[in-house]
Design a protein around this motif. Structure first.
Motif, mmCIF file in Angstrom:
data_model
loop_
_atom_site.group_PDB
_atom_site.id
_atom_site.type_symbol
_atom_site.label_atom_id
_atom_site.label_comp_id
_atom_site.label_asym_id
_atom_site.label_seq_id
_atom_site.Cartn_x
_atom_site.Cartn_y
_atom_site.Cartn_z
ATOM 1 N N HIS A 153 -47.988 113.210 85.464
ATOM 2 C CA HIS A 153 -46.695 113.104 86.140
ATOM 3 C C HIS A 153 -46.795 113.664 87.546
ATOM 4 O O HIS A 153 -47.423 114.685 87.779
ATOM 5 C CB HIS A 153 -45.672 113.926 85.343
ATOM 6 N N ASN A 184 -39.151 110.693 84.202
ATOM 7 C CA ASN A 184 -38.661 110.242 85.496
ATOM 8 C C ASN A 184 -37.166 109.992 85.341
ATOM 9 O O ASN A 184 -36.765 109.241 84.453
ATOM 10 C CB ASN A 184 -39.361 108.937 85.899
ATOM 11 N N HIS A 238 -33.745 118.934 89.356
ATOM 12 C CA HIS A 238 -33.132 120.072 88.660
ATOM 13 C C HIS A 238 -34.162 121.183 88.541
ATOM 14 O O HIS A 238 -35.055 121.100 87.703
ATOM 15 C CB HIS A 238 -32.646 119.657 87.275
HETATM 16 N N1 GLU Z 1 -35.098 115.486 86.733
HETATM 17 C C1 GLU Z 1 -36.458 115.822 86.451
HETATM 18 C C2 GLU Z 1 -36.869 117.098 87.137
HETATM 19 O O1 GLU Z 1 -36.213 117.562 88.051
HETATM 20 C C3 GLU Z 1 -37.422 114.697 86.779
HETATM 21 C C4 GLU Z 1 -37.558 114.427 88.238
HETATM 22 C C5 GLU Z 1 -38.499 113.251 88.539
HETATM 23 O O2 GLU Z 1 -38.103 112.113 88.247
HETATM 24 O O3 GLU Z 1 -39.582 113.520 89.075
HETATM 25 O O4 GLU Z 1 -37.848 117.690 86.763
#
Ligand code: GLU
Length: 189
Positions: free
Chosen positions: A72, A101, A78
């Motif tokens: 990833h 994601n 968040h």
């Molecule tokens: N909302 C998730 C985070 O803040 C995923 C963010 C992303 O899509 O990379 O970790």
């Protein structure tokens, strides 16, 4: 936008995952990580900053054995871009690892519920609620746990999931918005 890669095959997963993440670097991101599974369970390595740091930490993947894994690159929504908030996230029992994601809009309510259930959160992310839901709903049937978890999520998501009880399978789920149907895939890649 984050990037997700997954690999299952006959060769070491980690170097391939790292290569895949490097190919996704152009999208922009703030941290990166991989989870690789072998007979000893799931191992997670993750760092804030460049993928070069992840390569260094894992000796270009050599330090993380196993032929199945997920990776990833994160774009934080968040929680700050720290090592701990980077994906993959692990369930408390270490059985599940996920990359995500998107955004879980109802994560605060889910987080309160899961804390009341006794789950311990390590990160500030909305994502971590998902992996604890998987543990909560798992009773030996992964597909059911995934479906029950997905039914609790509001928002948008694409997920890559590993479960230590299925050492030859990658799970992927995506939901691009409320207008779309949930999709569930489970197959050998
Ligand atoms: N909302 C998730 C985070 O803040 C995923 C963010 C992303 O899509 O990379 O970790």
């Amino acid at each position: 936008m984050c990037g997700i890669v997954g690999f299952v095959g006959k060769q070491s997963a980690a170097p391939i995952l790292l290569k895949g993440l490097q190919q996704l670097e152009y999208r922009g991101y703030d941290s990166a990580g991989i989870a690789v599974m072998d007979d000893d369970g799931i191992r997670v390595e993750k760092v804030s900053g460049r993928i070069a740091r992840l390569c260094e930490k894992t000796e270009n993947g050599a330090a993380v054995p196993g032929i199945i894994g997920i990776g990833h690159t994160r774009w934080a929504t968040h929680g700050a871009p720290t090592d701990i908030n980077a994906h993959p996230h692990l369930s408390n029992d270490g059985r599940f690892a996920i990359v995500h994601n998107g955004i879980i809009e109802n994560y605060l309510a889910l987080r309160e519920e899961l804390i009341a259930d006794g789950y311990v959160f390590r990160s500030e992310t909305d994502t971590e609620t998902i992996v604890h839901l998987l543990e909560k709903y798992y009773d030996g049937d992964i597909k059911t746990a995934v479906m029950k978890t997905a039914a609790r999520l509001e928002g948008s998501y694409a997920l890559g999931i590993l479960c230590a009880d299925a050492p030859d399978t990658l799970y992927a789920v995506d939901r691009s918005g409320r207008a779309y149907e949930k999709r569930y895939l489970s197959r050998r890649w």
